[in-house]
Design a protein around this motif. Structure first.
Motif, short mmCIF file in Angstrom:
data_model
loop_
_atom_site.label_atom_id
_atom_site.label_comp_id
_atom_site.label_asym_id
_atom_site.label_seq_id
_atom_site.Cartn_x
_atom_site.Cartn_y
_atom_site.Cartn_z
N ARG A 23 16.32 -4.37 14.96
CA ARG A 23 15.34 -5.15 14.17
C ARG A 23 14.78 -6.35 14.92
O ARG A 23 13.58 -6.56 14.97
CB ARG A 23 15.96 -5.62 12.86
CG ARG A 23 16.02 -4.55 11.83
CD ARG A 23 16.58 -5.06 10.52
NE ARG A 23 16.81 -3.92 9.65
CZ ARG A 23 17.73 -3.88 8.73
NH1 ARG A 23 18.52 -4.91 8.52
NH2 ARG A 23 17.87 -2.81 7.99
N GLY A 24 15.68 -7.14 15.50
CA GLY A 24 15.24 -8.33 16.22
C GLY A 24 14.35 -7.98 17.39
O GLY A 24 13.30 -8.61 17.61
N GLN A 25 14.74 -6.98 18.14
CA GLN A 25 13.94 -6.56 19.29
C GLN A 25 12.59 -6.01 18.84
O GLN A 25 11.57 -6.26 19.49
CB GLN A 25 14.68 -5.51 20.10
CG GLN A 25 15.88 -6.08 20.83
CD GLN A 25 16.70 -4.98 21.45
OE1 GLN A 25 17.20 -4.10 20.75
NE2 GLN A 25 16.82 -5.02 22.75
N LEU A 26 12.57 -5.28 17.75
CA LEU A 26 11.31 -4.75 17.24
C LEU A 26 10.36 -5.88 16.85
O LEU A 26 9.16 -5.81 17.11
CB LEU A 26 11.54 -3.81 16.06
CG LEU A 26 12.08 -2.43 16.44
CD1 LEU A 26 12.54 -1.68 15.20
CD2 LEU A 26 11.05 -1.63 17.20
N GLN A 27 10.90 -6.91 16.23
CA GLN A 27 10.06 -8.05 15.85
C GLN A 27 9.46 -8.72 17.09
O GLN A 27 8.29 -9.10 17.10
CB GLN A 27 10.86 -9.05 15.03
CG GLN A 27 11.18 -8.54 13.65
CD GLN A 27 12.13 -9.45 12.90
OE1 GLN A 27 12.92 -10.18 13.50
NE2 GLN A 27 12.05 -9.41 11.58
N LEU A 28 10.27 -8.86 18.14
CA LEU A 28 9.77 -9.47 19.38
C LEU A 28 8.74 -8.56 20.06
O LEU A 28 7.70 -9.03 20.51
CB LEU A 28 10.92 -9.76 20.34
CG LEU A 28 11.89 -10.85 19.91
CD1 LEU A 28 13.08 -10.91 20.86
CD2 LEU A 28 11.18 -12.19 19.84
N LEU A 29 9.05 -7.27 20.13
CA LEU A 29 8.13 -6.32 20.76
C LEU A 29 6.80 -6.26 20.02
O LEU A 29 5.74 -6.12 20.62
CB LEU A 29 8.75 -4.93 20.83
CG LEU A 29 9.72 -4.66 21.97
CD1 LEU A 29 10.37 -3.29 21.80
CD2 LEU A 29 9.02 -4.75 23.31
N TRP A 30 6.87 -6.33 18.70
CA TRP A 30 5.65 -6.27 17.88
C TRP A 30 4.67 -7.35 18.31
O TRP A 30 3.46 -7.14 18.33
CB TRP A 30 6.03 -6.42 16.41
CG TRP A 30 4.87 -6.42 15.47
CD1 TRP A 30 4.31 -7.49 14.85
CD2 TRP A 30 4.12 -5.28 15.03
NE1 TRP A 30 3.26 -7.10 14.06
CE2 TRP A 30 3.13 -5.74 14.13
CE3 TRP A 30 4.20 -3.92 15.29
CZ2 TRP A 30 2.22 -4.90 13.53
CZ3 TRP A 30 3.29 -3.07 14.68
CH2 TRP A 30 2.31 -3.56 13.81
N GLN A 31 5.19 -8.49 18.67
CA GLN A 31 4.34 -9.61 19.05
C GLN A 31 3.88 -9.55 20.51
O GLN A 31 2.84 -10.13 20.85
CB GLN A 31 5.07 -10.93 18.81
CG GLN A 31 5.36 -11.16 17.35
CD GLN A 31 6.21 -12.39 17.11
OE1 GLN A 31 6.44 -13.18 18.01
NE2 GLN A 31 6.67 -12.56 15.89
N SER A 32 4.62 -8.84 21.36
CA SER A 32 4.32 -8.89 22.79
C SER A 32 3.89 -7.56 23.40
O SER A 32 3.34 -7.54 24.50
CB SER A 32 5.54 -9.41 23.55
OG SER A 32 6.63 -8.51 23.42
N ASP A 33 4.12 -6.44 22.74
CA ASP A 33 3.83 -5.13 23.31
C ASP A 33 2.81 -4.41 22.43
O ASP A 33 3.15 -3.84 21.40
CB ASP A 33 5.13 -4.32 23.41
CG ASP A 33 4.96 -2.96 24.07
OD1 ASP A 33 3.80 -2.54 24.31
OD2 ASP A 33 5.97 -2.30 24.32
N THR A 34 1.57 -4.44 22.86
CA THR A 34 0.50 -3.87 22.03
C THR A 34 0.63 -2.36 21.86
O THR A 34 0.15 -1.81 20.87
CB THR A 34 -0.88 -4.20 22.61
OG1 THR A 34 -0.94 -3.75 23.97
CG2 THR A 34 -1.15 -5.70 22.56
N SER A 35 1.29 -1.67 22.80
CA SER A 35 1.42 -0.23 22.67
C SER A 35 2.43 0.16 21.57
O SER A 35 2.41 1.28 21.08
CB SER A 35 1.82 0.41 23.99
OG SER A 35 3.08 -0.05 24.41
N LEU A 36 3.28 -0.78 21.17
CA LEU A 36 4.22 -0.51 20.08
C LEU A 36 3.47 -0.25 18.78
O LEU A 36 3.90 0.55 17.96
CB LEU A 36 5.22 -1.65 19.91
CG LEU A 36 6.24 -1.47 18.79
CD1 LEU A 36 7.18 -0.31 19.09
CD2 LEU A 36 7.02 -2.75 18.56
N GLU A 37 2.34 -0.90 18.62
CA GLU A 37 1.56 -0.73 17.40
C GLU A 37 1.16 0.73 17.21
O GLU A 37 1.25 1.26 16.09
CB GLU A 37 0.32 -1.62 17.44
CG GLU A 37 -0.42 -1.67 16.13
CD GLU A 37 -1.52 -2.72 16.12
OE1 GLU A 37 -2.58 -2.42 15.55
OE2 GLU A 37 -1.32 -3.82 16.67
N ALA A 38 0.76 1.40 18.27
CA ALA A 38 0.38 2.81 18.18
C ALA A 38 1.57 3.68 17.79
O ALA A 38 1.43 4.60 16.98
CB ALA A 38 -0.22 3.29 19.50
#
Length: 91
Positions: A23-38
């Motif tokens: 969960r914590g990593q996903l929250q951080l990635l959501w803000q910094s990794d635009t490809s996670l959105e896809a």
């Protein structure tokens, strides 16, 4: 918020429920990794389709539901691997 971004956010929330240790990593990635959105948007689409197939299941649709289950598991695995590789890079 546009429909794609909203679908991605719903997918993120579902992934956070399915992968609680990330969960914590996903929250951080959501803000910094635009490809996670896809990936999150694809996960939302796949899980929504799977839920619809299971709810309205008819004869002959079991194979399609199984295929969507596999897609969901593959997307979860991709997200898990992305979180793990990010953790490895930050050490």
């Amino acid at each position: 918020m546009d429909a794609a971004r909203e679908a991605a956010r719903r997918g993120l929330l579902k992934l956070m429920l399915r992968l609680p240790s990330f969960r914590g990593q996903l929250q951080l990635l959501w803000q910094s990794d635009t490809s996670l959105e896809a990936l999150c948007e694809a996960y939302e689409d796949a899980t929504a389709t799977l839920e619809r197939l299971v709810r309205n299941s008819g004869i002959g649709e079991e194979g399609l539901a199984d295929e969507y289950r596999r897609v969901c598991l593959e997307l979860e695995s991709d997200v898990r691997n992305r979180c793990l590789s990010r953790t490895a890079r930050s050490r």
